[in-house]
Design an enzyme around this catalytic site. Structure first.
Site, PDB file in Angstrom:
ATOM      1  N   GLU A  41       3.779  -3.912  -4.758  1.00  0.00           N
ATOM      2  CA  GLU A  41       2.550  -4.683  -4.622  1.00  0.00           C
ATOM      3  C   GLU A  41       2.292  -5.459  -5.916  1.00  0.00           C
ATOM      4  OE1 GLU A  41      -2.085  -3.864  -3.238  1.00  0.00           O
ATOM      5  OE2 GLU A  41      -0.977  -2.281  -4.284  1.00  0.00           O
ATOM      6  N   LYS A 114      -2.489  -6.882   3.987  1.00  0.00           N
ATOM      7  CA  LYS A 114      -3.046  -5.566   3.674  1.00  0.00           C
ATOM      8  C   LYS A 114      -4.366  -5.342   4.403  1.00  0.00           C
ATOM      9  CE  LYS A 114      -4.190  -2.691  -0.376  1.00  0.00           C
ATOM     10  NZ  LYS A 114      -4.273  -2.667  -1.855  1.00  0.00           N
ATOM     11  N   CYS A 156       0.117   0.139  -0.248  1.00  0.00           N
ATOM     12  CA  CYS A 156      -0.667   0.937  -1.194  1.00  0.00           C
ATOM     13  C   CYS A 156      -1.771   1.781  -0.548  1.00  0.00           C
ATOM     14  CB  CYS A 156      -1.224   0.026  -2.290  1.00  0.00           C
ATOM     15  SG  CYS A 156      -1.684   0.892  -3.821  1.00  0.00           S
TER      16      CYS A 156
END
Length: 270
Positions: A41, A114, A156
């Site tokens: 990321e 995301k 993440c």
């Protein structure tokens, strides 16, 4: 079997320097035999402020970072999963944290934005994160067909929401790539535990590149990029600094584990 790699970086506010480092590491991973390479990321930009993403955002389909990902995939003949990059959002004051997938011809084949944004005060520290101030969240999981198997992509903070990955399994996920930038504090407490749990409960391979080191914005990330098999075995781990891990994606092993231990078919609540 196909070899995959997870790239670890300690990215800076300099996009050009980060791309040079990423190019070098992708080349080294390809030389080691990797056919699928996953970047962490924020690989191209770890800014001094969250708002730095706005100055670096690119329109979907063209821009220096997107061009870079296409060119390195083609140059090294590998599939590349491009961590996250800031792409234009519906809200002009925000970006999408977009994870782009390129095949070994340099063609973009998929995009994941995301979904879960990191808006937390890290317990035991003075660290405060408000990704929603600068990022517009996505809304859909992603699972695609690849030469390596059915590939799911998450980023993440998504890792903390197991129901998200159940949706991916329902779409056939066999391999999970999860580019990350876990903080040092949360990473030490939860990184390996969560990754191995996702591998075990979904009986899938996990490729987890992480940011790892000190950053010019004062942040420290945990590193320990790793690749995990469907039984929860850590196949390789790179602790800190720039580097990469490599391991084989063995479809035969995945099928044997799922056949011998068919927990996914024993679920009773949906």
């Amino acid at each position: 079997m196909n070899k995959c790699a997870a790239i670890q970086m300690a990215s800076s506010p300099s996009i050009s320097a980060n791309l040079l480092e990423a190019d070098k590491l992708i080349g080294e991973a390809a030389k080691a035999g990797a056919k699928l390479v996953v970047l962490p990321e924020n690989f191209a930009l770890m800014g001094e402020h969250e708002s730095d993403k706005l100055n670096a955002k690119e329109p979907d389909g063209s821009g220096p970072i997107q061009n870079f990902l296409s060119s390195v995939a083609k140059k090294y003949g590998v599939w590349v999963i491009g961590g996250t990059i800031p792409l234009a959002a519906d809200n002009e004051n925000k970006v999408r944290a977009a994870c782009l997938i390129y095949n070994d011809q340099g063609e973009r084949v998929a995009r994941y934005d995301k979904v879960h944004l990191f808006d937390v005060n890290v317990p035991g520290t003075s660290e405060v994160y408000r990704e929603s101030d600068s990022i517009e969240c996505g809304s859909e999981p992603l699972v695609i067909d690849t030469p390596f198997g059915k590939l799911g992509v998450a980023v993440c903070y998504d890792l903390r929401f197991p129901e998200f990955f159940r949706k991916m399994v329902e779409q056939g996920m066999e391999i999970l790539a999860i580019p990350s930038a876990f903080t040092a504090e949360t990473g030490a407490a939860h990184w390996e535990i969560l990754l191995r749990a996702r591998a075990i409960e979904n009986l899938c391979y996990v490729i987890a590149p992480n940011q790892g080191g000190f950053h010019l914005n004062g942040r420290k990330t945990f590193g320990h990029s790793m690749i995990i098999d469907p039984w929860g075995v850590v196949l390789d781990c790179y602790k800190t600094g720039g580097g990469f891990v490599c391991a084989d994606i063995d479809r035969g092993r995945l099928e044997r584990v799922r056949s011998a231990f068919p927990a996914l078919s024993h679920r009773r609540f949906f």
